[in-house]
Design an enzyme around this catalytic site. Structure first.
Site, PDB file in Angstrom:
ATOM      1  N   GLU A 198     -17.456  12.657  22.505  1.00 26.62           N
ATOM      2  CA  GLU A 198     -16.261  13.376  22.045  1.00 26.62           C
ATOM      3  C   GLU A 198     -15.941  13.215  20.564  1.00 26.62           C
ATOM      4  O   GLU A 198     -15.019  13.857  20.058  1.00 26.62           O
ATOM      5  CB  GLU A 198     -15.068  12.968  22.913  1.00 26.62           C
ATOM      6  CG  GLU A 198     -15.305  13.480  24.325  1.00 26.62           C
ATOM      7  CD  GLU A 198     -14.123  13.358  25.253  1.00 26.62           C
ATOM      8  OE1 GLU A 198     -13.141  12.709  24.872  1.00 26.62           O
ATOM      9  OE2 GLU A 198     -14.210  13.912  26.351  1.00 26.62           O
ATOM     10  N   HIS A 222      -2.754   2.570   8.327  1.00 25.17           N
ATOM     11  CA  HIS A 222      -3.861   1.782   7.783  1.00 25.17           C
ATOM     12  C   HIS A 222      -4.027   0.516   8.615  1.00 25.17           C
ATOM     13  O   HIS A 222      -3.048  -0.118   8.996  1.00 25.17           O
ATOM     14  CB  HIS A 222      -3.578   1.410   6.319  1.00 25.17           C
ATOM     15  CG  HIS A 222      -4.466   0.332   5.777  1.00 25.17           C
ATOM     16  ND1 HIS A 222      -5.829   0.488   5.635  1.00 25.17           N
ATOM     17  CD2 HIS A 222      -4.194  -0.938   5.366  1.00 25.17           C
ATOM     18  CE1 HIS A 222      -6.347  -0.632   5.146  1.00 25.17           C
ATOM     19  NE2 HIS A 222      -5.384  -1.513   4.975  1.00 25.17           N
ATOM     20  N   HIS A 269      -7.304  -2.692  10.016  1.00 26.81           N
ATOM     21  CA  HIS A 269      -8.601  -3.346   9.807  1.00 26.81           C
ATOM     22  C   HIS A 269      -9.333  -3.456  11.147  1.00 26.81           C
ATOM     23  O   HIS A 269      -9.547  -4.566  11.636  1.00 26.81           O
ATOM     24  CB  HIS A 269      -8.392  -4.752   9.222  1.00 26.81           C
ATOM     25  CG  HIS A 269      -7.538  -4.809   7.989  1.00 26.81           C
ATOM     26  ND1 HIS A 269      -6.854  -5.945   7.593  1.00 26.81           N
ATOM     27  CD2 HIS A 269      -7.255  -3.867   7.049  1.00 26.81           C
ATOM     28  CE1 HIS A 269      -6.194  -5.710   6.460  1.00 26.81           C
ATOM     29  NE2 HIS A 269      -6.404  -4.454   6.118  1.00 26.81           N
ATOM     30  N   HIS A 278     -13.027  -3.061   3.890  1.00 30.35           N
ATOM     31  CA  HIS A 278     -11.609  -3.408   3.987  1.00 30.35           C
ATOM     32  C   HIS A 278     -10.998  -2.891   5.291  1.00 30.35           C
ATOM     33  O   HIS A 278     -10.428  -3.662   6.061  1.00 30.35           O
ATOM     34  CB  HIS A 278     -10.851  -2.867   2.765  1.00 30.35           C
ATOM     35  CG  HIS A 278      -9.384  -3.134   2.786  1.00 30.35           C
ATOM     36  ND1 HIS A 278      -8.658  -3.496   1.690  1.00 30.35           N
ATOM     37  CD2 HIS A 278      -8.486  -3.086   3.801  1.00 30.35           C
ATOM     38  CE1 HIS A 278      -7.396  -3.679   2.007  1.00 30.35           C
ATOM     39  NE2 HIS A 278      -7.259  -3.425   3.292  1.00 30.35           N
ATOM     40  N   GLU A 335       0.824  -1.220   0.000  1.00 33.01           N
ATOM     41  CA  GLU A 335       0.000   0.000   0.000  1.00 33.01           C
ATOM     42  C   GLU A 335       0.856   1.267   0.000  1.00 33.01           C
ATOM     43  O   GLU A 335       0.369   2.352   0.347  1.00 33.01           O
ATOM     44  CB  GLU A 335      -0.959   0.007   1.207  1.00 33.01           C
ATOM     45  CG  GLU A 335      -1.889  -1.181   1.318  1.00 33.01           C
ATOM     46  CD  GLU A 335      -2.874  -1.318   0.160  1.00 33.01           C
ATOM     47  OE1 GLU A 335      -2.891  -0.461  -0.727  1.00 33.01           O
ATOM     48  OE2 GLU A 335      -3.620  -2.313   0.154  1.00 33.01           O
TER      49      GLU A 335
HETATM   50  O1  2HA Z   1      -0.857  -5.213   3.369  1.00 33.75           O
HETATM   51  O2  2HA Z   1      -3.679  -4.289   4.868  1.00 33.75           O
HETATM   52  O3  2HA Z   1      -4.397  -3.388   2.503  1.00 33.75           O
HETATM   53  C1  2HA Z   1      -1.916  -5.538   4.134  1.00 33.75           C
HETATM   54  C2  2HA Z   1      -3.065  -4.691   3.916  1.00 33.75           C
HETATM   55  C3  2HA Z   1      -3.436  -4.350   2.551  1.00 33.75           C
HETATM   56 ZN    ZN Z   2      -5.588  -3.504   4.451  1.00 32.53          ZN
END
Ligand code: 2HA
Ligand code: ZN
Length: 271
Positions: A169, A139, A141, A210, A116
């Site tokens: 908040e 980033h 999940h 995602h 990414e």
């Molecule tokens: O590389 O989260 O979006 C792992 C990820 C890809």
């Molecule tokens: Zn990811």
């Protein structure tokens, strides 16, 4: 030269990845972090003339030439960063052509930066254009945020409004709201460009079904943004199937935003 393993920016990556792993936001190789470093500080630890190898990036990051980033590796597990930072992390400098990354440290098994990286660097460029102090792109999940993607409309205004309603908040922490992208193929320049476009307006961008991107001046700020969204999403998921008896009203959100002096997305309220 000082020992790179003692550098505060390496320590911070170790702590943050471990923390995120324990929170369940980064299963297997899920998630990635990049942080723009202070060049003078980095060169106290690394020789600026010693490039281990040059890695093509496949996109143009012209406005970042000479900038140095610490970044997680592709296919690497957040779970393992703390015990082996030199394999799982890398420090790269954007080369003169804007299209190559010069490896200065790390990825010691021959690896490279996260898949990414386009989304990260394009987001850095976008954030820096509106906030010159931006340093971090993160980033992951997060579980409840992701769960919410399946049962809530993926509409920026509605998604943000629901999150703002879930914890007092929220409107103070992310008054600029949450940008939302539909499901898209990850790891591509296309999703990178779409993310960067949203990042001109938002510090938080949901990747439909995602995960989420966050950006900020420091690791704490960026982590805190995602943590607050995730907490709100958790409250939503714990209550979405139950009758709603009470809620934070739009007038009360205005009161909060004004009391704390934040510039908020008025158009995300229904007044
Ligand atoms: O590389 O989260 O979006 C792992 C990820 C890809
Ligand atoms: Zn990811």
């Amino acid at each position: 030269m000082k020992n790179i393993l003692n550098a505060p920016f390496v320590e911070e990556m170790r702590k943050t990845t471990a923390n995120m792993y324990r929170l369940g936001w980064d299963e297997r190789n899920g998630g990635n972090i990049s942080c723009l470093l202070d060049e003078e500080e980095v060169y106290q630890y690394l020789d600026k003339n010693e490039v281990i190898r040059s890695i093509p990036m496949g996109f143009d990051a012209a406005s970042l030439v000479g900038k140095v980033f610490i970044v997680t590796g592709t296919g690497k597990y957040f779970k393992n960063v703390d015990e082996d930072p030199e394999t799982n992390l890398g420090i790269v400098r954007i080369g003169e052509d804007g299209k190559t990354a010069e490896l200065l440290w790390g990825f010691s098994d021959g690896g490279k930066f996260t898949s990414e990286f386009p989304a990260h660097l394009m987001s850095h460029m976008a954030r820096l254009s509106v906030d010159p102090e931006n340093r971090v792109v993160l980033h992951c999940h997060p579980t409840y945020t992701l769960a919410m993607n399946y049962v809530h409309e993926l509409d920026e205004k509605k998604f943000t409004h629901t999150l703002w309603e879930m914890c007092t908040e929220c409107i103070v922490v992310f008054p600029d709201g949450v940008g939302v992208l539909p499901w898209m193929l990850c790891g591509t320049n296309t999703i990178g460009e779409a993310t960067a476009e949203k990042m001109k307006e938002f510090r938080l961008v949901v990747w439909g079904m995602h995960g989420i991107y966050g950006a900020g001046k420091t690791m704490d700020e960026t982590f805190g943004l995602i943590e607050t969204v995730e907490k709100a999403a958790q409250i939503y998921m714990l209550t979405a199937h139950l009758p709603r008896i009470n809620t934070i009203k739009d007038e009360e959100m205005v009161e909060l935003a004004e009391y704390f002096g934040v510039k908020y997305r008025k158009d995300f309220l229904n007044l």
